[in-house]
Design a protein around this motif. Structure first.
Motif, short mmCIF file in Angstrom:
data_model
loop_
_atom_site.label_atom_id
_atom_site.label_comp_id
_atom_site.label_asym_id
_atom_site.label_seq_id
_atom_site.Cartn_x
_atom_site.Cartn_y
_atom_site.Cartn_z
N ARG A 316 50.52 46.28 77.33
CA ARG A 316 49.53 47.35 77.44
C ARG A 316 50.21 48.66 77.82
NH1 ARG A 316 45.81 47.16 81.25
NH2 ARG A 316 46.90 45.67 82.61
N VAL A 317 51.38 48.90 77.26
CA VAL A 317 52.09 50.15 77.51
C VAL A 317 51.54 51.19 76.55
CG1 VAL A 317 54.34 51.27 77.61
CG2 VAL A 317 54.13 48.84 78.22
N THR A 318 50.72 52.10 77.08
CA THR A 318 50.02 53.05 76.20
C THR A 318 50.93 54.16 75.69
OG1 THR A 318 49.27 54.23 78.18
CG2 THR A 318 47.78 52.60 77.25
N THR A 319 51.86 54.63 76.53
CA THR A 319 52.85 55.62 76.09
C THR A 319 54.19 55.25 76.70
OG1 THR A 319 52.43 57.11 77.97
CG2 THR A 319 51.15 57.49 75.96
N ARG A 397 68.22 50.53 70.95
CA ARG A 397 67.63 49.86 72.10
C ARG A 397 66.32 50.46 72.59
NH1 ARG A 397 73.11 48.87 74.66
NH2 ARG A 397 72.76 50.82 75.73
N ARG A 398 65.75 51.42 71.87
CA ARG A 398 64.44 51.93 72.30
C ARG A 398 63.37 50.86 72.13
NH1 ARG A 398 63.35 57.75 69.70
NH2 ARG A 398 63.65 56.54 67.80
N GLY A 399 63.57 49.93 71.20
CA GLY A 399 62.60 48.87 71.00
C GLY A 399 61.25 49.38 70.53
N ARG A 400 60.19 48.69 70.98
CA ARG A 400 58.83 48.99 70.55
C ARG A 400 57.93 49.21 71.75
NH1 ARG A 400 57.06 46.27 65.49
NH2 ARG A 400 55.05 46.32 66.53
N ARG A 401 56.89 50.00 71.56
CA ARG A 401 55.87 50.17 72.60
C ARG A 401 55.02 48.92 72.73
NH1 ARG A 401 50.69 50.95 72.26
NH2 ARG A 401 50.89 51.13 69.99
#
Length: 506
Positions: A316-319, A397-401
């Motif tokens: 639930r990481v919105t930003t 390595r930023r990956g996904r939200r």
């Protein structure tokens, strides 16, 4: 105290595509306010859950005309724009943008400007501050000296799911049981939970007209960065971390070190490290006179960690810190003219029939990247990501939200979601360092029998001779990388379909 004032205000939020701005908008809406968002790329806000409740217009804080248009009819203007980058001119850019904003706010009759800046150390000469902290302080002063009453909130480290400070702390602690660290890990800091930052921002909208000042905002705990890492290990039940400080790591070396270990690239890690060289502790809590603390607030450091980690676990990481594109990253949209009148456009096309449903294929397409990888030659992707970080790029390595769902504007490893048509198209724009602009498109089409057809396009617009040389030098690898990707995505869709048989739900 104006807490009894229940008027609906008209609020402008700049930086709505960023970490704080993207979370502030729904908070303002839930508080009963009308919200207008100004963004250079309005489409990035299209898929946010609150998009239908807010007005979104195109604008840039460096463009006086677009700022004036955005501020028309606004009561409270939130300025959440920062230039986290290196270079000799970013301070001048920040200065001019703030001056434009303040002047246009006065002309538009705005009642209040609210600015979120950085907490600056006491008794430290301005010349000794990091350029980024110095610029934050200067922007705040510009607003306080303007003709519009201003609230300047000054925060140190913000702890919340997806924040750059949280991600930096998380990955350093989880990945390094033994750490050789810079001396700044012994500097005292007063972190603040992102929930409290948002509460103060929302509450600042209703401050009395005579209030024109800066407020220090922080949580109840004053800790060193070393203590933060040790407490993170306790909260997450990691074994004890062993930390050895060394004095010779400069901010630049610290940034490179953080960039090597964490998803936060060196270009962003360096200003974060620079801001930790001096003690950043609140000297007052007078914000509570205007935005009273409810029971249990401000939130303590350990509780802020628990809340952030729970959101990560629940997806639930919105930003995220990467919600806003890093300065210098390519941003040109894919040209609609396939011949591109401006020059060459190289294209690698792949297409495959897939013995699976379109639904199964789309689930694979939308789930690409992050922990799922890129479905071909993992070593080549890893090497490309490492090379990108070595030259100052964002790497892989930023990956996904979110592990399963994407929206326009999401960062996805070293790509950015430029367009998504659920069930049909995913277009990614490359943000790795390249001598040109690049996109990757993945299509999901049904055939006459209801099965899926997968189409893939990799596009590259070269910049100069180096761009052409780059394309032809990597062209022999395309059959392996892009051909393998298409085949492996088709296989993954077949496996997905066998695990989740299609059910017509109408």
């Amino acid at each position: 105290m104006s807490g009894r004032d229940t008027r609906s205000l008209h609020c402008l939020v700049t930086g709505a595509t960023g970490y704080i701005g993207g979370r502030l908008v729904p908070e303002l809406l839930d508080a009963g306010h009308r919200v207008r968002c100004m963004a250079r790329s309005p489409d990035k806000l299209r898929d946010h859950p609150w998009a239908g409740r807010a007005e979104v217009i195109r604008g840039d804080v460096t463009d006086p005309d677009s700022v004036g248009d955005a501020l028309r009819g606004i009561d409270v203007a939130y300025y959440l724009v920062h230039a986290l980058r290196a270079g000799h001119d970013f301070e001048e850019t920040d200065r001019k943008a703030a001056q434009v904003f303040a002047e246009r706010a006065r002309a538009a009759g705005v009642r209040r400007i609210v600015y979120l800046g950085g907490l600056t150390p006491a008794d430290v000469p301005e010349r000794e501050l990091s350029p980024h902290l110095r610029s934050r302080a200067e922007v705040g002063e510009i607003f306080l000296r303007s003709a519009v009453p201003a609230t300047v909130l000054r925060a140190a480290v913000i702890i919340g799911s997806g924040s750059a400070s949280f991600e930096m702390l998380r990955y350093l602690t989880e990945r390094l049981p033994v750490m050789v660290t810079p001396s700044w890990v012994g500097t005292r800091i007063q972190p603040i939970a992102v929930r409290d930052v948002l509460r103060y921002l929302v509450g600042s909208a209703r401050m009395p007209a005579e209030v024109n000042r800066a407020f220090d905002v922080g949580g109840p705990d004053v800790v060193t960065y070393e203590q933060m890492m040790r407490r993170y290990a306790v909260v997450t039940r990691l074994p004890r971390r062993f930390i050895v400080r060394v004095p010779m790591l400069t901010p630049r070396l610290s940034g490179l070190w953080i960039g090597l270990i964490t998803p936060v690239p060196a270009s962003l890690a360096r200003p974060l490290a620079e801001s930790l060289r001096h003690e950043v502790v609140c000297h007052e809590h007078e914000i509570a006179q205007y935005v009273p603390d409810p029971p249990g607030a401000p939130i303590g450091f350990d509780q802020a960690l628990v809340l952030a980690l729970q959101r990560v676990r629940d997806a639930r990481v919105t930003t995220r810190w990467s919600s806003a594109a890093l300065p210098g990253a390519p941003s040109d949209p894919l040209p609609s003219d396939p011949d591109w009148a401006g020059g060459s456009l190289y294209v690698d096309r792949r297409a495959l029939a897939v013995d699976a449903s379109p639904k199964a294929l789309w689930q694979v397409i939308e789930g690409i990247g992050g922990d799922n990888g890129w479905y071909s030659f993992a070593l080549a992707w890893a090497v490309r990501g490492r090379l990108d970080r070595l030259v100052g790029g964002v790497g892989l390595r930023r990956g996904r939200r979110d592990p399963a769902r994407l929206r326009v504007g999401d960062s996805l490893d070293f790509w950015r979601v430029e367009e998504i048509e659920p069930g049909r198209l995913l277009r990614l724009r490359a943000e790795m360092r390249l001598p040109g602009l690049a996109w990757l498109e993945m299509y999901c089409d049904p055939d006459e029998q209801g099965r899926a057809r997968y189409r893939q396009r990799a596009l590259f617009h070269p910049h100069g001779l180096l761009g052409h040389v780059y394309w032809w030098s990597v062209w022999p690898c395309h059959a392996v990388v892009f051909g393998g990707m298409a085949r492996n995505i088709a296989r993954a869709a077949l496996r997905e379909g066998s695990r989740r048989p299609d059910v017509n739900s109408g």
